[in-house]
Enzyme design. Structure first.
Site, PDB file in Angstrom:
ATOM      1  N   ASP A   1     -35.603 -54.584  25.569  1.00 33.23           N
ATOM      2  CA  ASP A   1     -36.982 -54.381  25.154  1.00 33.23           C
ATOM      3  C   ASP A   1     -37.160 -54.839  23.703  1.00 33.23           C
ATOM      4  O   ASP A   1     -36.177 -55.181  23.028  1.00 33.23           O
ATOM      5  CB  ASP A   1     -37.313 -52.890  25.310  1.00 33.23           C
TER       6      ASP A   1
ATOM      7  N   ASP B   1     -47.329 -53.177  30.354  1.00 28.00           N
ATOM      8  CA  ASP B   1     -46.636 -52.327  31.336  1.00 28.00           C
ATOM      9  C   ASP B   1     -47.525 -52.004  32.529  1.00 28.00           C
ATOM     10  O   ASP B   1     -48.707 -51.690  32.373  1.00 28.00           O
ATOM     11  CB  ASP B   1     -46.259 -50.980  30.693  1.00 28.00           C
TER      12      ASP B   1
HETATM   13  C1  GLA Z   1     -41.698 -50.587  27.172  1.00 28.95           C
HETATM   14  C2  GLA Z   1     -41.375 -51.446  28.372  1.00 28.95           C
HETATM   15  C3  GLA Z   1     -41.329 -50.594  29.632  1.00 28.95           C
HETATM   16  C4  GLA Z   1     -40.289 -49.495  29.454  1.00 28.95           C
HETATM   17  C5  GLA Z   1     -40.575 -48.687  28.204  1.00 28.95           C
HETATM   18  C6  GLA Z   1     -39.451 -47.735  27.891  1.00 28.95           C
HETATM   19  O1  GLA Z   1     -42.986 -50.062  27.235  1.00 28.95           O
HETATM   20  O2  GLA Z   1     -42.314 -52.473  28.534  1.00 28.95           O
HETATM   21  O3  GLA Z   1     -41.042 -51.373  30.756  1.00 28.95           O
HETATM   22  O4  GLA Z   1     -39.014 -50.076  29.383  1.00 28.95           O
HETATM   23  O5  GLA Z   1     -40.764 -49.525  27.069  1.00 28.95           O
HETATM   24  O6  GLA Z   1     -39.687 -46.997  26.744  1.00 28.95           O
END
Ligand code: GLA
Length: 415
Positions: free
Chosen positions: A156, A217
């Protein structure tokens, strides 16, 4: 013989970039985030907390419920698996309370069942949920992941200046390669660059990552799924050119089997994700899932579109009167004509199934002679949907009837 040699060369070439030979078709599996988030309170949420219990339970179900046989083979732990501090050797430490036997135990458990182990990290100082990140520790972390037996890393990009990513993500990838353990490399790099207003260096992203996140997300709602479809649709011709064996766009997890999507909406996610050649990473409770949702996730014909060996990602040729049309070239190729997967998503949610009429030209389906037509198969039939193909004014057309926020998905096999 010559042909075989040439094909070998071609496939070698497409996997050379990252030098790990992985992801020749989009990865499939299960990932904890969308459904389980950062649930760390195992006292009040013993079944849902990110823990050995959750991961081993889901891994067992992957095998016993037929997901592994259908092609889903990665089991991934997302954020919130670690202690909040590194140890005295600067190594990451799995939560002692929730992963008492450590990550090697989890990897072994998963791999003994024929599955592969995915683990999350972050390129910044901290993960998105505030756990230790890999900035300044990339080599140590790559080595630790390899020692634990990780097969897939999601890296990430929270808590770091995006301008460091063009150098940092490839560097982290090099450290993973140097361990000698092949690990699928999932990057969030282009999305964070986009957020920071920096235009992504696609050549480098394609060369260094197996998959990468492009957009926000996913959440457990049709609104979220549809916004991702719109983004990928609006940019689909460009995005499709980045995808190919070893390197894929990632519109985020499948939310099928949770609380937010109807059956029709779930079919729509499955269909569009397959046409986009997206990773199929479920985030759900495999032990508590409606039969129709399970059967959809296990649908062999749709999975075959997702995993098609030509490795060409599809796109959205057009959206018209609230129906978006999606198309992907798939095998077999018969007399120089490629077969197709076509999906029509009805974005109108008021009441009844909706008619749409599309010429083959609009769908960018070539009908130049010699044209022997296609054999058409409805991959996700519904009693309230239908399609016809007919010819007027020398033009071929589809007339489709599609459920509200649902999908009609066809395979057109070249004749
Ligand atoms: C980000 C990523 C998600 C997830 C969260 C975890 O938002 O895009 O897919 O991995 O972090 O904290």
């Amino acid at each position: 013989m010559n042909h075989i040699f040439f094909l070998l060369l071609l496939s070698l070439n497409s996997s050379l970039a990252l030098d790990n030979g992985l992801g020749l078709t989009p990865p499939m599996g299960w990932l904890s985030w969308q459904r389980y988030r950062c649930t760390i309170d195992c006292v009040n949420h013993p079944q849902e907390c990110i823990s050995e219990n959750l991961i081993t339970r889901q891994a067992n179900l992957m095998k016993t419920e037929g997901y592994l046989d259908a092609g889903y083979n990665y089991v991934g732990i997302d954020d919130c698996w670690s202690e909040s501090q590194r140890d005295e050797n600067q190594r990451l430490v799995p939560s002692k309370e929730r992963f008492p036997r450590g990550m090697k135990y989890i990897a072994d458990f998963i791999q003994e069942r024929g599955l592969k182990f995915g683990l999350y990290g972050d390129f910044g100082t901290h993960t998105c949920e505030g756990y230790p990140g890999s900035l300044n520790y990339m080599e140590i972390d790559a080595t630790t992941f390899a020692e634990w037996g990780v097969d897939y890393v999601k890296v990430d990009g929270c808590n770091v200046d995006a301008s460091l990513m063009d150098e940092g993500y490839p560097k982290f990838g090099e450290y993973f390669n140097k361990t000698g353990r092949p690990m699928m490399y999932s990057c969030s790099w282009p999305f964070y660059l986009d957020l920071a207003g920096i235009s992504p260096n696609w050549e480098s992203i394609i060369e260094n990552c197996n998959i990468w996140r492009n957009y926000y997300d996913i959440q457990d709602s049709w609104g979220s799924v549809e916004s991702i479809m719109n983004y990928f649709g609006d940019n689909s011709k460009r995005l499709a050119t980045y995808a190919g064996p070893g390197h894929w766009n990632d519109p985020d997890m499948l939310v099928i089997g949770n609380f937010g999507l109807s059956y029709d909406q779930s079919k729509a996610q499955m269909a569009v994700w397959s046409i986009l050649a997206a990773p199929l990473l479920m985030s759900n409770d495999l032990g508590n899932i409606k039969l129709e949702m399970k059967e959809l996730l296990l649908n062999k014909d749709v999975i075959a579109i997702n995993q098609d060996s030509l490795g060409r990602a599809g796109y959205r040729p057009l959206k018209k009167s609230q129906i978006s049309a999606w198309k992907r070239e798939v095998s077999p190729i018969i007399s120089n004509r490629t077969s197709l997967a076509v999906a029509f998503v009805n974005h109108n949610d008021n009441g009844t199934p909706r008619f749409g009429n599309f010429t083959f030209e609009e769908l960018e389906i070539d009908t130049s002679e010699p044209f022997n037509g296609y054999e058409i198969q409805d991959l996700l039939p519904s009693s309230t949907q239908k399609y016809t193909v007919y010819q007027t004014d020398g033009r071929y057309r589809f007339e489709v009837l599609v459920n509200p926020t649902g999908v009609l998905m066809l395979k057109l096999t070249a004749k």
